[in-house]
Scaffold this motif. Structure first.
Motif, PDB file in Angstrom:
ATOM      1  N   PRO A   1      51.766  40.943  43.688  1.00 38.58           N
ATOM      2  CA  PRO A   1      51.775  39.913  44.779  1.00 38.58           C
ATOM      3  C   PRO A   1      50.532  40.214  45.685  1.00 38.58           C
ATOM      4  CG  PRO A   1      53.924  40.749  44.298  1.00 38.58           C
ATOM      5  CD  PRO A   1      52.823  41.374  43.561  1.00 38.58           C
ATOM      6  N   HIS A   2      50.075  41.518  45.761  1.00 35.08           N
ATOM      7  CA  HIS A   2      49.316  41.773  46.819  1.00 35.08           C
ATOM      8  C   HIS A   2      47.662  42.028  46.390  1.00 35.08           C
ATOM      9  CE1 HIS A   2      52.717  42.948  49.268  1.00 35.08           C
ATOM     10  NE2 HIS A   2      53.155  43.628  48.009  1.00 35.08           N
ATOM     11  N   ARG A   3      47.437  41.581  45.237  1.00 30.83           N
ATOM     12  CA  ARG A   3      46.097  41.417  44.693  1.00 30.83           C
ATOM     13  C   ARG A   3      45.310  40.257  45.017  1.00 30.83           C
ATOM     14  NH1 ARG A   3      43.453  44.555  41.139  1.00 30.83           N
ATOM     15  NH2 ARG A   3      42.045  42.798  40.866  1.00 30.83           N
ATOM     16  N   PRO A   4      44.012  40.282  45.594  1.00 34.88           N
ATOM     17  CA  PRO A   4      43.167  38.928  45.770  1.00 34.88           C
ATOM     18  C   PRO A   4      43.400  38.298  44.294  1.00 34.88           C
ATOM     19  CG  PRO A   4      42.108  40.746  46.057  1.00 34.88           C
ATOM     20  CD  PRO A   4      43.300  41.203  45.573  1.00 34.88           C
ATOM     21  N   ASN A   5      43.889  36.733  44.391  1.00 36.78           N
ATOM     22  CA  ASN A   5      44.059  35.957  43.402  1.00 36.78           C
ATOM     23  C   ASN A   5      42.474  35.736  42.702  1.00 36.78           C
ATOM     24  OD1 ASN A   5      46.658  35.544  43.210  1.00 36.78           O
ATOM     25  ND2 ASN A   5      46.618  33.784  44.537  1.00 36.78           N
ATOM     26  N   GLY A   6      42.699  35.718  41.523  1.00 35.24           N
ATOM     27  CA  GLY A   6      41.477  35.488  40.794  1.00 35.24           C
ATOM     28  C   GLY A   6      40.283  36.344  40.754  1.00 35.24           C
ATOM     29  N   SER A   7      40.814  37.724  40.921  1.00 36.09           N
ATOM     30  CA  SER A   7      39.942  38.825  41.044  1.00 36.09           C
ATOM     31  C   SER A   7      40.446  39.856  40.168  1.00 36.09           C
ATOM     32  CB  SER A   7      39.788  39.518  42.514  1.00 36.09           C
ATOM     33  OG  SER A   7      40.916  40.119  42.592  1.00 36.09           O
TER      34      SER A   7
ATOM     35  N   VAL B   1      50.966  38.381  33.240  1.00 33.43           N
ATOM     36  CA  VAL B   1      50.582  39.216  34.511  1.00 33.43           C
ATOM     37  C   VAL B   1      49.324  38.508  34.797  1.00 33.43           C
ATOM     38  CG1 VAL B   1      49.810  41.442  35.467  1.00 33.43           C
ATOM     39  CG2 VAL B   1      52.104  41.269  33.839  1.00 33.43           C
ATOM     40  N   ALA B   2      48.585  38.523  33.904  1.00 33.08           N
ATOM     41  CA  ALA B   2      47.179  37.817  34.224  1.00 33.08           C
ATOM     42  C   ALA B   2      47.331  36.388  34.859  1.00 33.08           C
ATOM     43  CB  ALA B   2      46.398  38.109  32.974  1.00 33.08           C
ATOM     44  N   ARG B   3      48.041  35.682  34.089  1.00 32.69           N
ATOM     45  CA  ARG B   3      48.200  34.288  34.698  1.00 32.69           C
ATOM     46  C   ARG B   3      48.981  34.392  36.181  1.00 32.69           C
ATOM     47  NH1 ARG B   3      49.953  32.210  30.222  1.00 32.69           N
ATOM     48  NH2 ARG B   3      51.972  32.891  30.203  1.00 32.69           N
ATOM     49  N   ARG B   4      49.927  35.132  36.343  1.00 32.47           N
ATOM     50  CA  ARG B   4      50.275  35.042  37.724  1.00 32.47           C
ATOM     51  C   ARG B   4      49.398  35.713  39.044  1.00 32.47           C
ATOM     52  NH1 ARG B   4      55.224  38.538  37.305  1.00 32.47           N
ATOM     53  NH2 ARG B   4      55.028  38.673  39.753  1.00 32.47           N
ATOM     54  N   GLY B   5      48.601  36.620  38.324  1.00 31.91           N
ATOM     55  CA  GLY B   5      47.544  37.133  39.074  1.00 31.91           C
ATOM     56  C   GLY B   5      46.168  36.655  39.233  1.00 31.91           C
ATOM     57  N   LYS B   6      46.200  35.527  38.291  1.00 28.50           N
ATOM     58  CA  LYS B   6      44.847  34.651  38.087  1.00 28.50           C
ATOM     59  C   LYS B   6      43.858  35.745  37.976  1.00 28.50           C
ATOM     60  CE  LYS B   6      46.004  30.848  40.712  1.00 28.50           C
ATOM     61  NZ  LYS B   6      47.019  30.910  41.831  1.00 28.50           N
ATOM     62  N   MET B   7      44.154  36.788  36.936  1.00 29.54           N
ATOM     63  CA  MET B   7      43.148  37.635  36.580  1.00 29.54           C
ATOM     64  C   MET B   7      42.517  37.401  34.919  1.00 29.54           C
ATOM     65  SD  MET B   7      45.276  41.116  37.442  1.00 29.54           S
ATOM     66  CE  MET B   7      43.956  42.258  37.190  1.00 29.54           C
ATOM     67  N   GLN B   8      41.145  37.755  34.796  1.00 29.37           N
ATOM     68  CA  GLN B   8      40.855  37.426  33.637  1.00 29.37           C
ATOM     69  C   GLN B   8      41.732  38.738  32.707  1.00 29.37           C
ATOM     70  OE1 GLN B   8      36.587  37.743  33.126  1.00 29.37           O
ATOM     71  NE2 GLN B   8      36.452  36.423  34.945  1.00 29.37           N
ATOM     72  N   LEU B   9      41.969  38.377  31.272  1.00 33.16           N
ATOM     73  CA  LEU B   9      42.608  38.895  30.380  1.00 33.16           C
ATOM     74  C   LEU B   9      41.596  39.321  29.295  1.00 33.16           C
ATOM     75  CD1 LEU B   9      45.365  40.388  29.547  1.00 33.16           C
ATOM     76  CD2 LEU B   9      45.768  38.080  28.633  1.00 33.16           C
TER      77      LEU B   9
END
Length: 147
Positions: free
Chosen positions: A102-108, A134-142
């Motif tokens: 929850p504390h990561r900048p979204n999409g990074s 996890v990647a989807r929730r954090g909008k991270m690349q996987l």
């Protein structure tokens, strides 16, 4: 296997700056997998310096180590989890993810799952699906890969 990782790593922002990489591994075999991936990232990166920190999943049972790993995950450009996934993930891993996500900048950032081969690790499919969530929730690349 590494071609997809190369494409994702070279697309990370802030080329020319330090690249923060968090490596988590479950055992010595998965540490070897992570070491190879780290060497590959260092070869293909456009960043001036790659800084890797190493965390053994078993050590997340220690509250001090867990707190440090949460702090690092909030700032890492790449989080790589290497596991044979034969018996699933240790319980503190789920607590660790729920603490930093929850504390990561979204999409990074980039989340990399370096997983055991499904035929050798029946739970790899479950771990793979968890990392996708996890990647989807954090909008991270996987990038999920088999070791």
């Amino acid at each position: 296997m590494m071609t997809r990782l190369e494409k994702l790593v070279t697309r990370l922002p802030a080329a020319g700056q330090d690249l923060e990489v968090m490596m988590l591994y479950q055992d010595e075999r998965s540490r070897l997998w992570a070491t190879r991936a780290a060497e590959y990232v260092e070869q293909v990166t456009r960043h001036s310096h790659v800084r890797c920190t190493w965390w053994k999943l078993e050590d997340l049972f220690n509250p001090g180590v867990l707190a440090g790993a949460v702090s690092k995950a909030m700032r890492a450009d790449i989080i790589l989890l290497a596991t044979p996934a034969a018996e699933g993930l240790p319980l503190p891993v789920y607590f660790w993810v729920n603490s930093w996500l929850p504390h990561r900048p979204n999409g990074s950032g980039l989340l990399v799952g370096l997983l055991g081969q499904p035929q050798k690790a029946p739970e790899a499919g479950r771990v793979r699906r968890y990392l996708e969530q996890v990647a989807r929730r954090g909008k991270m690349q996987l990038c999920n890969m088999e070791a």
